[in-house]
Design a protein around this motif. Structure first.
Motif, PDB file in Angstrom:
ATOM      1  N   MET A 106     130.396 104.070 120.441  1.00  0.00           N
ATOM      2  CA  MET A 106     129.340 103.917 121.439  1.00  0.00           C
ATOM      3  C   MET A 106     129.921 104.365 122.776  1.00  0.00           C
ATOM      4  O   MET A 106     130.978 103.911 123.175  1.00  0.00           O
ATOM      5  CB  MET A 106     128.901 102.466 121.484  1.00  0.00           C
ATOM      6  N   THR A 107     129.221 105.251 123.423  1.00  0.00           N
ATOM      7  CA  THR A 107     129.659 105.721 124.743  1.00  0.00           C
ATOM      8  C   THR A 107     128.931 104.943 125.836  1.00  0.00           C
ATOM      9  O   THR A 107     127.875 104.343 125.591  1.00  0.00           O
ATOM     10  CB  THR A 107     129.359 107.221 124.924  1.00  0.00           C
ATOM     11  N   GLU A 108     129.472 104.976 127.033  1.00  0.00           N
ATOM     12  CA  GLU A 108     128.808 104.343 128.169  1.00  0.00           C
ATOM     13  C   GLU A 108     127.448 104.982 128.403  1.00  0.00           C
ATOM     14  O   GLU A 108     126.476 104.299 128.730  1.00  0.00           O
ATOM     15  CB  GLU A 108     129.675 104.444 129.420  1.00  0.00           C
ATOM     16  N   GLU A 109     127.373 106.291 128.206  1.00  0.00           N
ATOM     17  CA  GLU A 109     126.108 107.009 128.394  1.00  0.00           C
ATOM     18  C   GLU A 109     125.037 106.513 127.415  1.00  0.00           C
ATOM     19  O   GLU A 109     123.898 106.243 127.805  1.00  0.00           O
ATOM     20  CB  GLU A 109     126.339 108.507 128.201  1.00  0.00           C
ATOM     21  N   ARG A 110     125.407 106.371 126.148  1.00  0.00           N
ATOM     22  CA  ARG A 110     124.454 105.888 125.139  1.00  0.00           C
ATOM     23  C   ARG A 110     124.054 104.438 125.429  1.00  0.00           C
ATOM     24  O   ARG A 110     122.885 104.066 125.297  1.00  0.00           O
ATOM     25  CB  ARG A 110     125.068 106.011 123.737  1.00  0.00           C
ATOM     26  N   LEU A 111     125.020 103.634 125.829  1.00  0.00           N
ATOM     27  CA  LEU A 111     124.722 102.246 126.154  1.00  0.00           C
ATOM     28  C   LEU A 111     123.760 102.164 127.337  1.00  0.00           C
ATOM     29  O   LEU A 111     122.825 101.368 127.323  1.00  0.00           O
ATOM     30  CB  LEU A 111     126.020 101.504 126.465  1.00  0.00           C
ATOM     31  N   ALA A 112     123.946 103.015 128.330  1.00  0.00           N
ATOM     32  CA  ALA A 112     123.046 103.048 129.484  1.00  0.00           C
ATOM     33  C   ALA A 112     121.638 103.480 129.070  1.00  0.00           C
ATOM     34  O   ALA A 112     120.646 102.957 129.589  1.00  0.00           O
ATOM     35  CB  ALA A 112     123.600 103.977 130.557  1.00  0.00           C
ATOM     36  N   GLU A 113     121.538 104.428 128.127  1.00  0.00           N
ATOM     37  CA  GLU A 113     120.223 104.854 127.617  1.00  0.00           C
ATOM     38  C   GLU A 113     119.502 103.682 126.963  1.00  0.00           C
ATOM     39  O   GLU A 113     118.315 103.445 127.211  1.00  0.00           O
ATOM     40  CB  GLU A 113     120.383 105.972 126.585  1.00  0.00           C
ATOM     41  N   LEU A 114     120.217 102.956 126.121  1.00  0.00           N
ATOM     42  CA  LEU A 114     119.616 101.813 125.430  1.00  0.00           C
ATOM     43  C   LEU A 114     119.230 100.711 126.414  1.00  0.00           C
ATOM     44  O   LEU A 114     118.180 100.085 126.282  1.00  0.00           O
ATOM     45  CB  LEU A 114     120.580 101.267 124.382  1.00  0.00           C
ATOM     46  N   GLU A 115     120.070 100.513 127.416  1.00  0.00           N
ATOM     47  CA  GLU A 115     119.777  99.497 128.427  1.00  0.00           C
ATOM     48  C   GLU A 115     118.518  99.868 129.214  1.00  0.00           C
ATOM     49  O   GLU A 115     117.665  99.017 129.484  1.00  0.00           O
ATOM     50  CB  GLU A 115     120.966  99.343 129.364  1.00  0.00           C
ATOM     51  N   ALA A 116     118.381 101.139 129.559  1.00  0.00           N
ATOM     52  CA  ALA A 116     117.185 101.585 130.280  1.00  0.00           C
ATOM     53  C   ALA A 116     115.930 101.400 129.434  1.00  0.00           C
ATOM     54  O   ALA A 116     114.884 100.975 129.939  1.00  0.00           O
ATOM     55  CB  ALA A 116     117.339 103.053 130.689  1.00  0.00           C
ATOM     56  N   ALA A 133     115.512  99.134 127.082  1.00  0.00           N
ATOM     57  CA  ALA A 133     115.249  97.697 127.007  1.00  0.00           C
ATOM     58  C   ALA A 133     114.640  97.176 128.307  1.00  0.00           C
ATOM     59  O   ALA A 133     113.712  96.363 128.282  1.00  0.00           O
ATOM     60  CB  ALA A 133     116.542  96.945 126.681  1.00  0.00           C
ATOM     61  N   GLU A 134     115.139  97.659 129.432  1.00  0.00           N
ATOM     62  CA  GLU A 134     114.616  97.207 130.722  1.00  0.00           C
ATOM     63  C   GLU A 134     113.191  97.687 130.967  1.00  0.00           C
ATOM     64  O   GLU A 134     112.410  97.011 131.637  1.00  0.00           O
ATOM     65  CB  GLU A 134     115.533  97.654 131.849  1.00  0.00           C
ATOM     66  N   ALA A 135     112.836  98.841 130.431  1.00  0.00           N
ATOM     67  CA  ALA A 135     111.497  99.397 130.633  1.00  0.00           C
ATOM     68  C   ALA A 135     110.457  98.766 129.701  1.00  0.00           C
ATOM     69  O   ALA A 135     109.257  98.856 129.960  1.00  0.00           O
ATOM     70  CB  ALA A 135     111.518 100.910 130.431  1.00  0.00           C
ATOM     71  N   ALA A 136     110.904  98.119 128.655  1.00  0.00           N
ATOM     72  CA  ALA A 136     109.987  97.519 127.679  1.00  0.00           C
ATOM     73  C   ALA A 136     109.317  96.277 128.259  1.00  0.00           C
ATOM     74  O   ALA A 136     109.821  95.663 129.200  1.00  0.00           O
ATOM     75  CB  ALA A 136     110.747  97.156 126.403  1.00  0.00           C
ATOM     76  N   PRO A 140     119.385  93.531 124.525  1.00  0.00           N
ATOM     77  CA  PRO A 140     120.086  93.206 125.776  1.00  0.00           C
ATOM     78  C   PRO A 140     121.327  92.327 125.562  1.00  0.00           C
ATOM     79  O   PRO A 140     122.343  92.500 126.234  1.00  0.00           O
ATOM     80  CB  PRO A 140     119.030  92.472 126.610  1.00  0.00           C
ATOM     81  N   GLU A 141     121.243  91.395 124.602  1.00  0.00           N
ATOM     82  CA  GLU A 141     122.402  90.561 124.296  1.00  0.00           C
ATOM     83  C   GLU A 141     123.556  91.397 123.747  1.00  0.00           C
ATOM     84  O   GLU A 141     124.720  91.185 124.109  1.00  0.00           O
ATOM     85  CB  GLU A 141     122.027  89.475 123.291  1.00  0.00           C
ATOM     86  N   LEU A 142     123.256  92.331 122.864  1.00  0.00           N
ATOM     87  CA  LEU A 142     124.290  93.195 122.293  1.00  0.00           C
ATOM     88  C   LEU A 142     124.911  94.099 123.353  1.00  0.00           C
ATOM     89  O   LEU A 142     126.126  94.322 123.356  1.00  0.00           O
ATOM     90  CB  LEU A 142     123.713  94.021 121.143  1.00  0.00           C
ATOM     91  N   ILE A 143     124.088  94.626 124.247  1.00  0.00           N
ATOM     92  CA  ILE A 143     124.604  95.465 125.332  1.00  0.00           C
ATOM     93  C   ILE A 143     125.573  94.662 126.194  1.00  0.00           C
ATOM     94  O   ILE A 143     126.665  95.132 126.533  1.00  0.00           O
ATOM     95  CB  ILE A 143     123.448  96.042 126.173  1.00  0.00           C
ATOM     96  N   ALA A 144     125.193  93.444 126.551  1.00  0.00           N
ATOM     97  CA  ALA A 144     126.062  92.589 127.360  1.00  0.00           C
ATOM     98  C   ALA A 144     127.372  92.292 126.633  1.00  0.00           C
ATOM     99  O   ALA A 144     128.450  92.302 127.249  1.00  0.00           O
ATOM    100  CB  ALA A 144     125.339  91.296 127.714  1.00  0.00           C
ATOM    101  N   GLU A 145     127.306  92.050 125.336  1.00  0.00           N
ATOM    102  CA  GLU A 145     128.514  91.763 124.569  1.00  0.00           C
ATOM    103  C   GLU A 145     129.426  92.986 124.484  1.00  0.00           C
ATOM    104  O   GLU A 145     130.656  92.861 124.606  1.00  0.00           O
ATOM    105  CB  GLU A 145     128.150  91.268 123.164  1.00  0.00           C
ATOM    106  N   ILE A 146     128.863  94.154 124.292  1.00  0.00           N
ATOM    107  CA  ILE A 146     129.677  95.380 124.264  1.00  0.00           C
ATOM    108  C   ILE A 146     130.389  95.561 125.594  1.00  0.00           C
ATOM    109  O   ILE A 146     131.589  95.843 125.648  1.00  0.00           O
ATOM    110  CB  ILE A 146     128.810  96.608 123.923  1.00  0.00           C
TER     111      ILE A 146
END
Length: 83
Positions: free
Chosen positions: A1-11, A13-16, A56-62
């Motif tokens: 998992m890259t920081e870029e991919r994690l940021a995509e997933l976070e965005a 989740a935040e937009a949902a 969001p929980e998984l993103i925070a844990e990563i």
């Protein structure tokens, strides 16, 4: 998992629509009673409903684990430079 991919997933989740989401008979709804999606297969609806809170929980844990790894790397480097 890259920081870029994690940021995509976070965005994403935040937009949902805010959660939590609930599932009932193959329909996923938000707390506001807004219909998120409808599925014939309830196992897909269950996954989508759970993912709203889990992602969001998984993103925070990563991120927490990445920070911990960086701290360990710094500690190891500091120990090597003292020798």
């Amino acid at each position: 998992m890259t920081e870029e991919r994690l940021a995509e997933l976070e965005a994403l989740a935040e937009a949902a629509t805010q959660g939590p989401w609930t599932r009932r008979l193959g329909v996923v709804k938000a707390d506001t009673d807004a219909k998120i999606c409808h599925f014939i297969r309830s196992n897909n609806a269950a996954f989508i409903g759970a993912a709203r809170e889990a992602v969001p929980e998984l993103i925070a844990e990563i991120r927490r684990l990445w920070e911990r790894e960086e701290e360990r790397d710094l500690d190891a480097w500091a120990m090597r430079t003292r020798e």
